[in-house]
Design a protein around this motif. Structure first.
Motif, PDB file in Angstrom:
ATOM      1  N   MET A  32     -50.911 -98.164  41.913  1.00  0.00           N
ATOM      2  CA  MET A  32     -50.338 -97.541  40.692  1.00  0.00           C
ATOM      3  C   MET A  32     -50.686 -96.054  40.718  1.00  0.00           C
ATOM      4  O   MET A  32     -51.542 -95.591  39.953  1.00  0.00           O
ATOM      5  CB  MET A  32     -50.890 -98.215  39.435  1.00  0.00           C
ATOM      6  N   PRO A  33     -50.059 -95.328  41.620  1.00  0.00           N
ATOM      7  CA  PRO A  33     -50.487 -93.939  41.850  1.00  0.00           C
ATOM      8  C   PRO A  33     -50.183 -93.004  40.687  1.00  0.00           C
ATOM      9  O   PRO A  33     -49.158 -93.139  40.026  1.00  0.00           O
ATOM     10  CB  PRO A  33     -49.670 -93.539  43.085  1.00  0.00           C
ATOM     11  N   LEU A  34     -51.098 -92.082  40.458  1.00  0.00           N
ATOM     12  CA  LEU A  34     -50.828 -91.024  39.478  1.00  0.00           C
ATOM     13  C   LEU A  34     -49.925 -89.976  40.103  1.00  0.00           C
ATOM     14  O   LEU A  34     -49.095 -89.380  39.423  1.00  0.00           O
ATOM     15  CB  LEU A  34     -52.144 -90.357  39.052  1.00  0.00           C
ATOM     16  N   PRO A  78     -50.597 -80.344  48.501  1.00  0.00           N
ATOM     17  CA  PRO A  78     -50.725 -80.284  47.036  1.00  0.00           C
ATOM     18  C   PRO A  78     -51.362 -78.955  46.618  1.00  0.00           C
ATOM     19  O   PRO A  78     -52.059 -78.317  47.417  1.00  0.00           O
ATOM     20  CB  PRO A  78     -51.670 -81.459  46.726  1.00  0.00           C
ATOM     21  N   ALA A  79     -51.136 -78.600  45.343  1.00  0.00           N
ATOM     22  CA  ALA A  79     -51.736 -77.363  44.837  1.00  0.00           C
ATOM     23  C   ALA A  79     -53.235 -77.537  44.639  1.00  0.00           C
ATOM     24  O   ALA A  79     -54.003 -76.572  44.678  1.00  0.00           O
ATOM     25  CB  ALA A  79     -51.060 -76.993  43.521  1.00  0.00           C
ATOM     26  N   GLY A  80     -53.679 -78.787  44.411  1.00  0.00           N
ATOM     27  CA  GLY A  80     -55.100 -79.082  44.204  1.00  0.00           C
ATOM     28  C   GLY A  80     -55.361 -80.544  44.509  1.00  0.00           C
ATOM     29  O   GLY A  80     -54.444 -81.300  44.873  1.00  0.00           O
ATOM     30  N   TYR A 106     -50.123 -81.542  41.873  1.00  0.00           N
ATOM     31  CA  TYR A 106     -48.941 -80.735  42.170  1.00  0.00           C
ATOM     32  C   TYR A 106     -48.623 -79.732  41.068  1.00  0.00           C
ATOM     33  O   TYR A 106     -48.286 -78.599  41.330  1.00  0.00           O
ATOM     34  CB  TYR A 106     -47.752 -81.649  42.457  1.00  0.00           C
ATOM     35  N   ASP A 107     -48.714 -80.198  39.820  1.00  0.00           N
ATOM     36  CA  ASP A 107     -48.521 -79.285  38.688  1.00  0.00           C
ATOM     37  C   ASP A 107     -49.096 -79.945  37.438  1.00  0.00           C
ATOM     38  O   ASP A 107     -49.620 -81.052  37.500  1.00  0.00           O
ATOM     39  CB  ASP A 107     -47.039 -78.903  38.505  1.00  0.00           C
ATOM     40  N   GLN A 108     -48.980 -79.264  36.315  1.00  0.00           N
ATOM     41  CA  GLN A 108     -49.611 -79.736  35.081  1.00  0.00           C
ATOM     42  C   GLN A 108     -48.920 -80.960  34.486  1.00  0.00           C
ATOM     43  O   GLN A 108     -49.436 -81.572  33.566  1.00  0.00           O
ATOM     44  CB  GLN A 108     -49.626 -78.613  34.033  1.00  0.00           C
TER      45      GLN A 108
END
Ligand code: AMP
Ligand code: ZN
Length: 141
Positions: A32-34, A78-80, A106-108
């Motif tokens: 169940m990936p975020l 990814p960005a973070g 990836y983003d907010q």
């Protein structure tokens, strides 16, 4: 036979999508990936949580963390990246076999939300020192 779902993943009695395996640890895709690439890293031996692991076992697990982080970075750029470990139901643990989440960011609006409401006004330097004394005392037990 163990009732633990992650022990069953390790022994192959329930399926998983494997990312990495060595003598001590197993990494697989979170079902169940975020976010894209959400991966779980677990010790092969059953340990409920961090309190249940020896320094050696924790070292074996964390020694693989940079390798998995690098692979996620190379794969998805990814960005973070958040590494997350929940211990106990009140902390959000739902599977009681130690696991470290790798959540590429990836983003907010990527689905990961942690509220971080700091309460620095409620604490003084004296209180911090008192807490540190207590922790140090217990480190040496
Ligand atoms: P936690 O809430 O920190 O205990 O996280 C447990 C994680 O295990 C959740 O992110 C679930 O999506 C994941 N999970 C549960 N069952 C499976 C499974 N069979 N295969 C892969 N991931 C799973
Ligand atoms: Zn287990």
């Amino acid at each position: 036979m163990s009732e633990c779902i992650f022990c069953k993943i390790v022994d192959g009695s329930i399926p998983s999508i494997k990312v990495y395996e060595d003598e001590h640890v197993f990494a697989f895709m979170d079902i169940m990936p975020l976010t894209k690439g959400h991966t779980l890293l677990i010790p092969k031996k059953h340990h409920e949580n961090v309190y249940d692991m020896s320094s050696e076992e924790a070292g074996q697990l964390f020694s693989v963390a940079p390798k998995i982080a690098e692979a996620l970075k190379a794969s998805f750029n990814p960005a973070g990246l958040n590494l997350l470990n929940n211990n106990g139901a009140p902390a959000g643990q739902s599977v009681f076999h130690f696991h470290l989440h790798f959540i590429p960011r990836y983003d907010q609006t990527d689905g990961f939300k942690a509220s971080w409401l700091t309460k620095e006004k409620q604490y003084t330097n004296e209180m911090f020192k008192e807490y540190a004394d207590k922790i140090r005392e217990n480190l040496n037990k």
